[in-house]
Design an enzyme around this catalytic site. Structure first.
Site, PDB file in Angstrom:
ATOM      1  N   ASP A 149       9.431  -6.207   2.348  1.00  0.00           N
ATOM      2  CA  ASP A 149       9.928  -4.835   2.332  1.00  0.00           C
ATOM      3  C   ASP A 149      10.736  -4.556   1.064  1.00  0.00           C
ATOM      4  OD1 ASP A 149      10.253  -2.271   3.474  1.00  0.00           O
ATOM      5  OD2 ASP A 149      10.538  -3.125   5.468  1.00  0.00           O
ATOM      6  N   ASP A 244       7.135   5.386   5.777  1.00  0.00           N
ATOM      7  CA  ASP A 244       6.810   4.872   7.106  1.00  0.00           C
ATOM      8  C   ASP A 244       6.000   5.874   7.914  1.00  0.00           C
ATOM      9  OD1 ASP A 244       8.132   2.546   6.554  1.00  0.00           O
ATOM     10  OD2 ASP A 244       9.934   3.049   7.687  1.00  0.00           O
TER      11      ASP A 244
END
Length: 455
Positions: A149, A244
């Protein structure tokens, strides 16, 4: 038809990250914990998902990765002696290696999560500055997949410029024609993002992984920032191209799972439609984010779930199931097990996804987050034909029509204007269809066709 498809098979990009044993050559298939569980994970949750992948027949269809997302370690510190991250003993009393071993015994693979920063998105220890230690640890635990991430980045590692990602999860917008007119501190036109601090942070973990005696699929998750589409394939086997899929966390349905919303499916599809033709190939796949199929009673309709899966599969995004498999509804499971779409997604011969060939609702190449490209096609020797997907992006029932003369793969073949057609959802042989195929679709539904030989 088969000869034609063979002729357009492409050669992989020269600078792609090619891994041993074909790892990462095709987009990943599996399950990931975040969308369904967020931080509420433990060994039982992960092993239950793995068992269900086998029990429900998903393993037999190619789903193989069981990925442990954020929140698996102790939050406060690393081991003071070894500097290794420490699995949370309350969540994983026998450690991550034990979970990995049990998953491997099922004939599956296991993934883990970290971030190219000092902390993960949930505030746990991350890997920036500890790449060698963490890569060694993951290899020792026999990890097969790393999701990496982009949270917890310290100031001295932040990029000097901002890149335009026309996505409401990243920026406020609006995004006229896919641009970011209010973007602060944009890069000069000649700036090479592959030399940016972002690229270097992700490259450091690749270098560490490459020193291990274990092949670990490397999945970048920096939400489309730093022009990752231009360098992602050099560093990882997939990279997130948008924010996202469900950025507004917290809203739950009556079944206490997060509600997935169609608006994000449409928005990400719209962004991806401008990327797939240039950037999606063997060994390097733009990642539209984990699947939301099955998430949230009161959220997406069955039609929207169908379109979501059809588009992700056609775009050849990694397909990581993000719902609780022990309580999944049969209509959602049926979508995830669709053999036509999975066959196209995993076609080992054709080095490309489906491309949009007509926008439909809008003029071609219109950037519209609510109404993305509606007509997609791609060749597939594995299907012995051409996959055609038609989307109804409208909020009402509407008709869509596939005209054979408009489908690029059906042109210039001197085969006439009639083809054998199969319904990709039901497997039904629709017979010899001349010139066009018309279908009425519910709001936000998608038709899936396999157009085969001339007839």
């Amino acid at each position: 038809m088969i000869e034609f498809l063979a002729l357009i098979t492409l050669i992989s990009r020269a600078n792609a990250l090619m891994r041993p044993d074909g790892v990462g050559r095709l987009p990943a298939l599996g399950w990931s914990s975040w969308n369904a569980h967020e931080c509420d994970i433990n060994a039982t949750v992960i092993l239950t998902a793995a068992a269900q992948v086998v029990k429900l027949g998903l393993k037999d269809l190619g789903y193989e990765y069981i990925n442990i997302d954020d929140c698996w370690s102790i939050k406060t510190h690393r081991d003071p002696t070894t500097n290794r991250m420490i699995p949370d003993a309350d969540r994983f009393p026998d450690g991550i290696a034990s979970v990995a071993s049990q998953i491997h015994e099922l004939g599956l693979k296991v993934g883990i999560y970290s971030s190219a920063g000092e902390t993960t998105c949930a505030g746990y220890p991350a890997s920036l500055g500890y790449e060698d230690i963490d890569a060694e640890t993951f290899a020792e635990w026999e990890i097969d997949y790393l999701k990496y991430d982009d949270c917890g980045v310290p100031d001295n590692w932040k990029d000097p410029y901002t890149f335009c990602v026309p996505d409401t999860a990243n920026n406020a917008g609006p995004f006229p024609n896919g641009t970011c007119p209010s973007l602060p501190n944009p890069a000069p036109a000649n700036y090479n993002w592959s030399t940016s601090p972002s690229a270097e942070r992700f490259r450091r973990m690749l270098d560490a992984l490459n020193t291990q005696d274990r092949t670990i699929l490397y999945s970048l998750c920096n939400w489309g920032n730093a022009a990752v589409n231009t360098w992602g394939a050099e560093i990882g086997n997939s990279w997130r191209m948008s924010g996202d899929i469900s950025p507004g966390r917290g809203e739950v349905g009556p079944d206490r799972t997060r509600i997935a919303v169609w608006e994000r499916i449409a928005e990400i599809t719209n962004e991806m439609s401008f990327l797939v033709r240039e950037y999606a190939e063997f060994w390097g796949w733009p990642d539209a984010d984990m699947l939301e199929v099955g998430n949230g009673e009161g959220g997406m309709t069955v039609a929207e779930n169908r379109a979501h899966f059809a588009l992700w599969a056609a775009m050849r995004s990694p397909l990581l199931i993000g719902t609780k498999l022990d309580t999944i509804r049969q209509e959602h499971l049926k979508i995830l097990k669709n053999p036509t779409l999975l066959t196209f997604h995993q076609d080992p011969i054709i080095n490309r996804p489906a491309y949009p060939y007509k926008w439909g609702y809008n003029a071609d190449y219109t950037f519209d987050a609510a109404h993305p490209a509606e007509y997609w096609s791609g060749p597939s020797p594995a299907l012995e034909g051409t996959l055609v997907v038609m989307l109804n992006s409208e909020n009402v029932t509407s008709t869509r029509m596939a005209v054979w003369s408009e489908v690029p793969e059906l042109q210039n073949q001197d085969q006439g204007d009639a083809f054998e057609v199969m319904d990709g959802w039901t497997g039904e042989d629709l017979g010899c269809i001349k010139e066009k195929y018309e279908v009425e679709l519910d709001a936000h539904d998608a038709a899936v066709l396999v157009v085969g030989n001339a007839c």
